[in-house]
Design an enzyme around this catalytic site. Structure first.
Site, PDB file in Angstrom:
ATOM      1  N   HIS A  93      -7.640   5.995   9.951  1.00 26.02           N
ATOM      2  CA  HIS A  93      -6.485   5.348   9.314  1.00 26.02           C
ATOM      3  C   HIS A  93      -6.944   4.567   8.078  1.00 26.02           C
ATOM      4  O   HIS A  93      -7.275   3.390   8.151  1.00 26.02           O
ATOM      5  CB  HIS A  93      -5.816   4.414  10.322  1.00 26.02           C
ATOM      6  CG  HIS A  93      -4.453   3.963   9.907  1.00 26.02           C
ATOM      7  ND1 HIS A  93      -3.582   3.351  10.758  1.00 26.02           N
ATOM      8  CD2 HIS A  93      -3.803   4.044   8.718  1.00 26.02           C
ATOM      9  CE1 HIS A  93      -2.460   3.071  10.118  1.00 26.02           C
ATOM     10  NE2 HIS A  93      -2.575   3.469   8.866  1.00 26.02           N
ATOM     11  N   ASN A 101       0.822  -1.222   0.000  1.00 26.41           N
ATOM     12  CA  ASN A 101       0.000   0.000   0.000  1.00 26.41           C
ATOM     13  C   ASN A 101       0.854   1.269   0.000  1.00 26.41           C
ATOM     14  O   ASN A 101       0.364   2.339   0.344  1.00 26.41           O
ATOM     15  CB  ASN A 101      -0.994  -0.007   1.167  1.00 26.41           C
ATOM     16  CG  ASN A 101      -0.316  -0.197   2.519  1.00 26.41           C
ATOM     17  OD1 ASN A 101       0.893  -0.024   2.636  1.00 26.41           O
ATOM     18  ND2 ASN A 101      -1.091  -0.556   3.516  1.00 26.41           N
ATOM     19  N   GLN A 136      -5.589   3.423  18.279  1.00 22.81           N
ATOM     20  CA  GLN A 136      -6.557   3.236  17.197  1.00 22.81           C
ATOM     21  C   GLN A 136      -7.511   2.100  17.566  1.00 22.81           C
ATOM     22  O   GLN A 136      -7.018   1.038  17.895  1.00 22.81           O
ATOM     23  CB  GLN A 136      -5.837   2.945  15.885  1.00 22.81           C
ATOM     24  CG  GLN A 136      -5.051   4.151  15.401  1.00 22.81           C
ATOM     25  CD  GLN A 136      -4.513   4.014  13.986  1.00 22.81           C
ATOM     26  OE1 GLN A 136      -4.067   4.968  13.417  1.00 22.81           O
ATOM     27  NE2 GLN A 136      -4.544   2.835  13.427  1.00 22.81           N
ATOM     28  N   ARG A 174       3.154   7.266  11.483  1.00 23.86           N
ATOM     29  CA  ARG A 174       2.600   6.763  12.742  1.00 23.86           C
ATOM     30  C   ARG A 174       2.419   7.942  13.674  1.00 23.86           C
ATOM     31  O   ARG A 174       3.299   8.821  13.766  1.00 23.86           O
ATOM     32  CB  ARG A 174       3.529   5.720  13.391  1.00 23.86           C
ATOM     33  CG  ARG A 174       3.483   4.352  12.737  1.00 23.86           C
ATOM     34  CD  ARG A 174       2.113   3.679  12.838  1.00 23.86           C
ATOM     35  NE  ARG A 174       2.066   2.390  12.160  1.00 23.86           N
ATOM     36  CZ  ARG A 174       1.621   2.171  10.917  1.00 23.86           C
ATOM     37  NH1 ARG A 174       1.168   3.176  10.192  1.00 23.86           N
ATOM     38  NH2 ARG A 174       1.604   0.950  10.414  1.00 23.86           N
TER      39      ARG A 174
HETATM   40  P1  NDP Z   1      10.229   1.774   3.813  1.00 26.45           P
HETATM   41  O1  NDP Z   1      10.843   0.746   4.684  1.00 26.45           O
HETATM   42  O2  NDP Z   1      10.284   1.608   2.345  1.00 26.45           O
HETATM   43  O3  NDP Z   1      10.855   3.190   4.114  1.00 26.45           O
HETATM   44  C1  NDP Z   1      11.095   3.649   5.398  1.00 26.45           C
HETATM   45  C2  NDP Z   1      12.232   4.619   5.300  1.00 26.45           C
HETATM   46  O4  NDP Z   1      12.369   5.268   6.570  1.00 26.45           O
HETATM   47  C3  NDP Z   1      13.561   3.956   4.995  1.00 26.45           C
HETATM   48  O5  NDP Z   1      14.135   4.619   3.894  1.00 26.45           O
HETATM   49  C4  NDP Z   1      14.340   4.180   6.266  1.00 26.45           C
HETATM   50  O6  NDP Z   1      15.682   4.433   6.071  1.00 26.45           O
HETATM   51  C5  NDP Z   1      13.748   5.462   6.759  1.00 26.45           C
HETATM   52  N1  NDP Z   1      14.028   5.736   8.150  1.00 26.45           N
HETATM   53  C6  NDP Z   1      13.975   4.889   9.210  1.00 26.45           C
HETATM   54  N2  NDP Z   1      14.313   5.540  10.328  1.00 26.45           N
HETATM   55  C7  NDP Z   1      14.582   6.817   9.961  1.00 26.45           C
HETATM   56  C8  NDP Z   1      15.000   7.954  10.689  1.00 26.45           C
HETATM   57  N3  NDP Z   1      15.218   7.896  11.999  1.00 26.45           N
HETATM   58  N4  NDP Z   1      15.178   9.111  10.009  1.00 26.45           N
HETATM   59  C9  NDP Z   1      14.990   9.169   8.675  1.00 26.45           C
HETATM   60  N5  NDP Z   1      14.598   8.093   7.932  1.00 26.45           N
HETATM   61  C10 NDP Z   1      14.393   6.948   8.589  1.00 26.45           C
HETATM   62  O7  NDP Z   1       8.735   1.912   4.320  1.00 26.45           O
HETATM   63  P2  NDP Z   1       7.478   2.546   3.585  1.00 26.45           P
HETATM   64  O8  NDP Z   1       7.907   3.764   2.870  1.00 26.45           O
HETATM   65  O9  NDP Z   1       6.746   1.514   2.820  1.00 26.45           O
HETATM   66  O10 NDP Z   1       6.590   2.896   4.861  1.00 26.45           O
HETATM   67  C11 NDP Z   1       7.042   3.849   5.805  1.00 26.45           C
HETATM   68  C12 NDP Z   1       6.116   3.854   7.007  1.00 26.45           C
HETATM   69  O11 NDP Z   1       4.862   4.371   6.612  1.00 26.45           O
HETATM   70  C13 NDP Z   1       5.793   2.462   7.569  1.00 26.45           C
HETATM   71  O12 NDP Z   1       6.775   2.026   8.473  1.00 26.45           O
HETATM   72  C14 NDP Z   1       4.482   2.709   8.256  1.00 26.45           C
HETATM   73  O13 NDP Z   1       4.693   3.156   9.583  1.00 26.45           O
HETATM   74  C15 NDP Z   1       3.871   3.860   7.470  1.00 26.45           C
HETATM   75  N6  NDP Z   1       2.745   3.379   6.661  1.00 26.45           N
HETATM   76  C16 NDP Z   1       1.525   3.960   6.841  1.00 26.45           C
HETATM   77  C17 NDP Z   1       0.437   3.485   6.166  1.00 26.45           C
HETATM   78  C18 NDP Z   1      -0.913   4.115   6.330  1.00 26.45           C
HETATM   79  O14 NDP Z   1      -1.905   3.484   5.996  1.00 26.45           O
HETATM   80  N7  NDP Z   1      -1.004   5.327   6.836  1.00 26.45           N
HETATM   81  C19 NDP Z   1       0.528   2.345   5.251  1.00 26.45           C
HETATM   82  C20 NDP Z   1       1.882   1.894   5.033  1.00 26.45           C
HETATM   83  C21 NDP Z   1       2.920   2.371   5.746  1.00 26.45           C
HETATM   84  P3  NDP Z   1      16.745   3.370   5.607  1.00 26.45           P
HETATM   85  O15 NDP Z   1      16.003   2.173   5.123  1.00 26.45           O
HETATM   86  O16 NDP Z   1      17.461   4.119   4.533  1.00 26.45           O
HETATM   87  O17 NDP Z   1      17.550   3.064   6.795  1.00 26.45           O
END
Ligand code: NDP
Length: 386
Positions: free
Chosen positions: A333, A147, A314, A285
């Site tokens: 959500h 998603n 939630q 989140r």
């Molecule tokens: P990804 O794993 O593709 O991307 C997450 C990114 O966050 C990675 O690039 C990671 O960095 C980076 N990251 C982690 N910690 C930090 C930090 N402290 N500072 C800066 N960057 C950081 O996940 P998605 O993009 O698919 O999803 C992201 C989040 O979105 C999910 O974890 C979830 O909480 C939320 N989400 C919400 C949804 C909704 O319905 N509202 C649905 C799906 C997701 P790196 O990997 O480079 O270390």
């Protein structure tokens, strides 16, 4: 034989749908970057139908029961003595969606001696105590990418809605009014603004790509830098940290997982460094932002708007201050649970279950915790308490 406990949100108040607004879904065969969509051996649902609610059952019942497994589906998850708590005692697998999370706390995990697998039908497994999962050798898996684009579209919608003052203007129409001045007194063009994303993973990068045609200045921060070709293609400005980025931005969108590094990140101190009149969009989140600091910043006018779809807990209680704070564009959500996304994460959940039941490896890109440590995509994006 396994017992699978599936916690899903309630059916629509008027009952499970018998018709839908559209016939079917567009055909999408791969995600950006080439990862394939879920590849279960089969599915028993019609894509485009409501699968994430109790009666939808993620389309799993006939598959599981035909193999002799037990499937229990409930929405009752939070009250003392909930069906979730009762059924957890001998469950082997728990499935839940971040939209209606079955909070698998350390206390609950301690009361679930059979539990071996927690599946997030969606993305974001912070509703599972990952330290406890690691300590108890529970595999945690989610349907990576299912998603991400759904959320990126929601983010683009929310940015435009806030900047252009869409929701209050729509309210004026619904109330029979035509006062243009009331609508436009807070309405701006996005063009020319500086927009930054906290994290440029699957969602964050998809947001950047979607906003690029709006002729904005794009910024990002992440723990790992994007390839130079992407930075050049989208004319991105990289910042070493969130703190370094946000003072430059008119719009900030949060797309990082919730983990110890990000919890409480948008507190009074960080928000105070943002431009007066900035917009903050958080579909990642809720706990990444300090609930009351956001309210204070909107009430003082330091933030011009806040939008997102993530709350804690939630479902959010009726008196949650984000329901009534000024200039917000909150939804429940929902961003990652469009009918389009549901078809993908239902198929992905089935793929994970098939692998686990067959004793074959779960795709690495779905793994968050496995074998007593962070694994797969979880090892890349999450951190645990040391
Ligand atoms: P990804 O794993 O593709 O991307 C997450 C990114 O966050 C990675 O690039 C990671 O960095 C980076 N990251 C982690 N910690 C930090 C930090 N402290 N500072 C800066 N960057 C950081 O996940 P998605 O993009 O698919 O999803 C992201 C989040 O979105 C999910 O974890 C979830 O909480 C939320 N989400 C919400 C949804 C909704 O319905 N509202 C649905 C799906 C997701 P790196 O990997 O480079 O270390």
């Amino acid at each position: 034989m396994a017992k699978i406990l599936c916690v899903l949100y309630d059916d629509p108040v008027d009952g499970y749908p018998t018709t839908y607004a559209r016939d079917g879904l567009p055909n999408i065969d791969h995600y950006p970057g080439g990862q394939t969509l879920p590849t279960p051996k089969g599915t028993d649902f019609t894509p485009g139908q409501l699968l994430g609610s109790v009666s939808g059952e993620l389309g799993l019942r006939s598959f599981l029961e035909s193999q002799g497994h037990t499937l229990v589906v409930t929405s009752d998850k939070d009250r003392d003595g909930s069906v979730f708590d009762q059924e957890l005692a001998d469950a082997d697998v728990v499935i839940s969606q971040p939209f209606w999370p079955a909070y698998l706390t350390a206390e609950r995990i301690a009361k679930a001696p059979n539990l071996k697998l927690a599946i997030t039908a969606g993305i974001g497994s912070d509703h599972v105590d990952l330290d406890a999962a690691i300590a108890n050798n529970i595999t945690v898996a989610e349907v990576t990418y299912c998603n991400s684009i759904s959320v990126a579209e929601h983010v683009a919608m929310m940015i435009l809605s806030l900047v252009r003052n869409y929701l209050p203007s729509n309210q004026i129409v619904l109330k029979g009014g035509w006062n243009i001045a009331d609508c436009v007194a807070r309405s701006y063009d996005l063009e020319g603004m500086h927009v930054g994303t906290v994290a440029a993973g699957r969602i964050g990068l998809a947001v950047l790509r979607r906003l690029h045609p709006f002729d904005v200045h794009l910024h990002y921060t992440d723990r790992h830098r994007l390839p130079r070709e992407i930075e050049e293609e989208l004319n991105l400005t990289f910042h070493e940290s969130t703190a370094a980025m946000v003072p430059h931005c008119d719009v900030v969108t949060v797309n990082a997982p919730l983990h110890p590094e990000t919890e409480g990140m948008f507190n009074d101190d960080l928000i105070a460094t943002m431009k007066r009149g900035a917009y903050l969009i958080n579909t990642a989140r809720a706990k990444i932002a300090d609930r009351d600091a956001v309210v204070r910043a909107l009430e003082s006018g330091h933030l011009a708007g806040y939008a997102g779809d993530v709350w804690f807990p939630q479902p959010a209680p009726a008196d949650h201050p984000w329901r009534t704070m000024p200039h917000h564009g909150m939804t429940p959500h929902i961003s990652g649970s469009s009918l389009s996304a549901q078809a993908r994460y239902a198929a992905g959940t089935r793929e994970i279950l098939e692998s686990w039941l067959d004793g074959t490896p779960i795709r690495d890109e779905y793994l968050i915790v496995d074998g007593g440590h962070l694994a797969g995509v979880g090892a890349h994006s999450y951190s645990v308490n040391k």
